[in-house]
Write an enzyme that holds these catalytic residues in place. Structure first.
Site, PDB file in Angstrom:
ATOM      1  N   PHE A 120      47.882 -59.382 -21.072  1.00  0.00           N
ATOM      2  CA  PHE A 120      47.335 -58.116 -20.790  1.00  0.00           C
ATOM      3  C   PHE A 120      48.308 -57.146 -20.748  1.00  0.00           C
ATOM      4  O   PHE A 120      49.463 -57.505 -19.978  1.00  0.00           O
ATOM      5  CB  PHE A 120      46.417 -57.922 -19.678  1.00  0.00           C
ATOM      6  N   HIS A 121      48.054 -56.064 -21.659  1.00  0.00           N
ATOM      7  CA  HIS A 121      49.205 -54.787 -21.360  1.00  0.00           C
ATOM      8  C   HIS A 121      48.650 -53.552 -21.810  1.00  0.00           C
ATOM      9  O   HIS A 121      49.385 -52.507 -21.613  1.00  0.00           O
ATOM     10  CB  HIS A 121      50.573 -55.385 -22.252  1.00  0.00           C
TER      11      HIS A 121
END
Ligand code: UD1
Length: 361
Positions: free
Chosen positions: A205-206
């Site tokens: 996740f980013h």
């Protein structure tokens, strides 16, 4: 001789340019020049990808680094102007939707140098995403919009891009994935991580929309913890996410989850291809899991990769929904009662088609 000046800078660009370099027949009258803007600079966000993909060292490195959108985009424009003017290529080739893509396209269009946009026409229809703004603007000024699929052609037509500026060439990420799949298998990443193929979750996740908001990031952390009660969860943590987890006091909340540094390309592909389920907000992993036939839960309200929903293995979920669905998928896969689907036309030849078009256009 046709000179192509390729602009790369952020992690998702590297596998895309690799498809064009690999797709160039030996002896073709094409000269490739590679510009690395330096948007990503950590060894595991950049060097690892050059190594894994066998990319040549960049001909120009601009070293711009991080900053606000305005500062980063402006620095890339200033630094790339000099290189673009000096090398006067036949085409500036820009990839995807990152700030480096927009910055260099803006410089090239003002200098009257032709722009080819690889992965044109892809839309999430969510203008709150910086990537969506970058895509729409680059397609508006590109001389050639090179699209991955026919839905992208339709998006461009709706925005008034004339048909002569659009070429549907296929998906360059698929080219690179198919070319390294076996090499990735040899890495043996599940064994290194001591997990059983098909019986673990792999997470990344980013996106700003997920990780810059404390409530959303806490909900994602909660979902990963819940899944980890049932199966190992490997979470490859992007530097932006690492910073936010610490800032929001969440780093210690992921008690059951195995936190990893950002991984190279081969290791990522290997962990993805053997995962029971992938949880992500990455565009690349949505495409890759569909090609690999692995279920993917995308924690986002929208996706620009609609074919992965309609013809692939991807599903959009909220952070709240993610854990029960992931656990069901892990169970279904353990029972062998889960069927993958792959879109047609993602055949590994997009890079070759693009080089052919640009060298004869
Ligand atoms: C960028 C892209 C995004 C892509 C992602 C893949 C834009 C607008 N966004 O987001 O579309 O999915 O790359 O990674 O271009 N950082 C480091 N080391 C690095 C790079 C970044 O520590 O090598 C940290 C810095 O704190 C930086 C932050 O990550 O401020 C964000 O980096 P940035 O390049 O601005 O955007 P990404 O979130 O990586």
């Amino acid at each position: 001789m046709t000179t192509l000046l390729h602009i790369v800078g952020a992690r998702p660009n590297f596998m895309k340019v690799a498809a064009l370099l690999r797709g160039t027949p030996s002896g073709a009258p094409v000269r490739h020049l590679l510009v690395h803007t330096g948007q990503h600079y950590d060894a595991d966000m950049s060097d690892a990808f050059f190594r894994d993909l066998g990319l040549p060292a960049p001909d120009f490195h601009l070293g711009v680094g991080s900053g606000s959108h305005a500062a980063q985009t402006a620095r890339i424009m200033l630094e790339s102007e000099r290189v673009i003017l000096d090398s006067r290529p036949d085409w500036v080739v820009v990839y995807g939707d990152v700030n480096s893509t927009l910055a260099c396209a803006l410089v090239a269009v003002k200098e009257g140098i032709r722009i080819a946009h690889v992965e044109a026409g892809v839309r999430s229809f969510d203008r709150r995403m910086p990537e969506e703004v970058n895509r729409v603007l680059v397609d508006a000024i590109a001389d050639l919009c090179l699209t991955p699929s026919s839905d992208a052609d339709q998006n461009l037509a709706r925005e008034g891009v004339p048909p002569e500026r659009i070429r549907c060439v296929g998906n360059v990420m698929v080219d690179t994935l198919l070319s390294v799949r076996e090499q990735a298998r040899a890495v043996g990443a599940p064994a290194t991580q001591q997990v059983t193929p098909g019986r673990y979750a792999f997470a990344t996740f980013h996106r700003a929309g997920n990780v810059d908001d404390p409530m959303t990031l806490a909900a994602i952390a909660g979902a990963l913890n819940r899944i980890a009660e049932r199966a190992p969860v490997l979470f490859a943590v992007h530097p932006r996410t690492r910073k936010r987890l610490e800032e929001f006091g969440l780093a210690n909340a992921l008690t059951r989850v195995r936190l990893l540094d950002p991984l190279g390309y081969l290791e990522t592909v290997d962990l993805a291809q053997h995962a029971g389920v992938v949880l992500t907000d990455s565009g690349g992993l949505q495409v890759e899991t569909t090609v690999l036939g692995v279920p993917c839960l995308t924690v986002r309200p929208s996706t620009e990769w609609t074919a992965t929903l309609t013809e692939g293995t991807n599903r959009l979920v909220t952070a709240g929904e993610a854990a029960p669905i992931a656990i069901d998928l892990l169970d279904a896969r353990a029972r062998g009662s889960w069927q993958a689907r792959t879109p047609e036309g993602w055949d590994g030849q997009a890079g070759r088609r693009i080089v052919e078009i640009l060298s004869t256009y």
